[in-house]
Design an enzyme around this catalytic site. Structure first.
Site, short mmCIF file in Angstrom:
data_model
loop_
_atom_site.label_atom_id
_atom_site.label_comp_id
_atom_site.label_asym_id
_atom_site.label_seq_id
_atom_site.Cartn_x
_atom_site.Cartn_y
_atom_site.Cartn_z
N ASN A 77 -1.31 -3.21 -7.34
CA ASN A 77 -2.09 -4.21 -6.59
C ASN A 77 -2.59 -3.50 -5.05
OD1 ASN A 77 -2.86 -6.16 -4.69
ND2 ASN A 77 -0.51 -6.97 -4.29
N LYS A 123 -4.25 -4.53 -2.89
CA LYS A 123 -4.36 -5.29 -1.45
C LYS A 123 -5.73 -4.73 -1.08
CE LYS A 123 0.58 -5.30 -1.31
NZ LYS A 123 1.77 -5.66 -0.52
N HIS A 152 0.77 -14.58 -4.29
CA HIS A 152 1.43 -13.34 -3.61
C HIS A 152 1.80 -13.91 -2.47
CE1 HIS A 152 1.92 -9.60 -1.48
NE2 HIS A 152 1.83 -9.13 -2.76
N GLU A 159 2.04 -12.58 0.58
CA GLU A 159 0.98 -12.39 1.66
C GLU A 159 0.13 -13.68 1.73
OE1 GLU A 159 -0.16 -8.38 0.75
OE2 GLU A 159 1.86 -7.84 0.98
N GLU A 203 8.98 -10.80 -6.15
CA GLU A 203 8.69 -9.91 -5.24
C GLU A 203 9.38 -10.40 -4.05
OE1 GLU A 203 4.86 -7.59 -5.75
OE2 GLU A 203 4.31 -9.18 -4.65
N GLY A 249 6.67 -3.46 1.07
CA GLY A 249 5.87 -2.59 2.16
C GLY A 249 7.13 -1.98 3.05
N SER A 292 8.20 -2.17 -2.81
CA SER A 292 8.80 -0.77 -2.47
C SER A 292 9.16 -0.17 -3.83
CB SER A 292 9.76 -0.85 -1.53
OG SER A 292 9.38 -1.37 -0.23
P1 13P Z 1 4.64 -2.46 -2.15
O1 13P Z 1 4.99 -1.65 -3.39
O2 13P Z 1 3.91 -1.73 -1.01
O3 13P Z 1 6.25 -2.73 -1.19
O4 13P Z 1 4.02 -3.81 -2.24
C1 13P Z 1 4.66 -4.72 -3.24
C2 13P Z 1 3.75 -5.78 -3.41
O5 13P Z 1 3.43 -6.56 -2.54
C3 13P Z 1 2.95 -5.80 -4.48
O6 13P Z 1 2.14 -6.84 -4.86
#
Ligand code: 13P
Length: 251
Positions: free
Chosen positions: A12, A14, A99, A101, A169, A175, A214
């Site tokens: 992803n 982003k 997601h 976010e 997640e 992150g 992560s």
């Molecule tokens: P990270 O791997 O950067 O922690 O992000 C995970 C994520 O949100 C994937 O959708």
């Protein structure tokens, strides 16, 4: 990892990536061409602006491309939005929905996420439906309750022929460089598997459950070996060909 399910390693990106970033995908394609055949399906979900260009590079290597979000409607007066049908037209085969976010920053509810998942399936895409608890929810002992409720309300009643993917997640692991313990991942993935199987029978038993948050080359092998972890949804480590390839190789 459940052996009869082909794992999925999905990146992803982003809101990262411009045309200059496509070099990383070319490098990944080269690594895949020269190394051992991957034991997983590989997907990259770039920003929508890169879908077509990335598809041209990725498709010959068998890399699937996907969207990061879609609107529940197929078309209409929704400025700035992208429909699942448009993603499919650009070459996508899957799309991330719900997601954390988007749930947190745009107030996306389970009902909306479910509508997006239905739209994805209608357009012939596999929805990657995200669930996960916040740090406060975990600390108050409510992680399983929260994830179970998201799962019950975000996953559509009917799952089409192509199936769905669920991504667990934990919000606090995204992150941050912090991951749950293997026991905690095993427990949550076990719960998700049980709920999917109770609701969808054989289809639920076969549904891929990804871990995200992560995941890096350094911890991928351990996480991917956990029962009911059928792959990963990878953010930061999917942006560099070396790191993403190392995770693919860890399967
Ligand atoms: P990270 O791997 O950067 O922690 O992000 C995970 C994520 O949100 C994937 O959708």
């Amino acid at each position: 990892m459940t052996t009869q399910i082909t794992p999925l390693i999905a990146g992803n990106w982003k809101m990262n990536g411009i045309s200059a970033s496509l070099g990383e995908v070319r490098r990944l394609a080269e690594m895949l061409a020269t190394g051992e055949a991957p034991r997983c399906t590989i997907a990259i979900c770039p920003p929508a602006t890169l879908l077509s260009q990335l598809n041209a590079i990725a498709a010959p290597s068998g890399i699937v491309i996907g969207g990061q979000d879609c609107h529940p409607m197929p078309s209409g007066a929704h400025t700035g939005d992208i429909s699942a049908h448009m993603l499919a037209d650009a070459g996508a085969q899957c799309v991330i929905v719900g997601h954390s976010e988007r749930r947190a920053r745009y107030g996306e509810t389970d009902d909306l996420v479910r509508g997006k998942a239905v739209a994805a399936m209608t357009a012939g895409l596999i929805p990657i439906i995200c669930v996960g608890e916040t740090e406060a929810e975990r600390q108050s002992g409510r992680a399983e309750e929260v994830v179970s409720s998201q799962l019950a309300n975000s996953v559509p009643e009917q799952i089409g022929q192509l199936g769905i993917v669920v991504a667990y997640e934990p919000v606090w692991a995204i992150g941050t460089g912090v991951t749950p313990t293997s026991d905690d991942i095993a427990q949550m993935h076990g719960t998700i598997r049980r709920l999917l199987t109770e609701r969808y029978g054989e289809t639920g038993a076969r549904t891929r459950i990804l871990y995200g948050g992560s995941m890096k080359p350094a911890n991928a092998r351990e996480i991917l070996a956990i029962e009911n972890v059928n792959g990963g949804l990878i953010g930061g480590a999917s942006l560099l060909a070396n790191d993403f390839h190392a995770i693919i190789s860890a399967v």
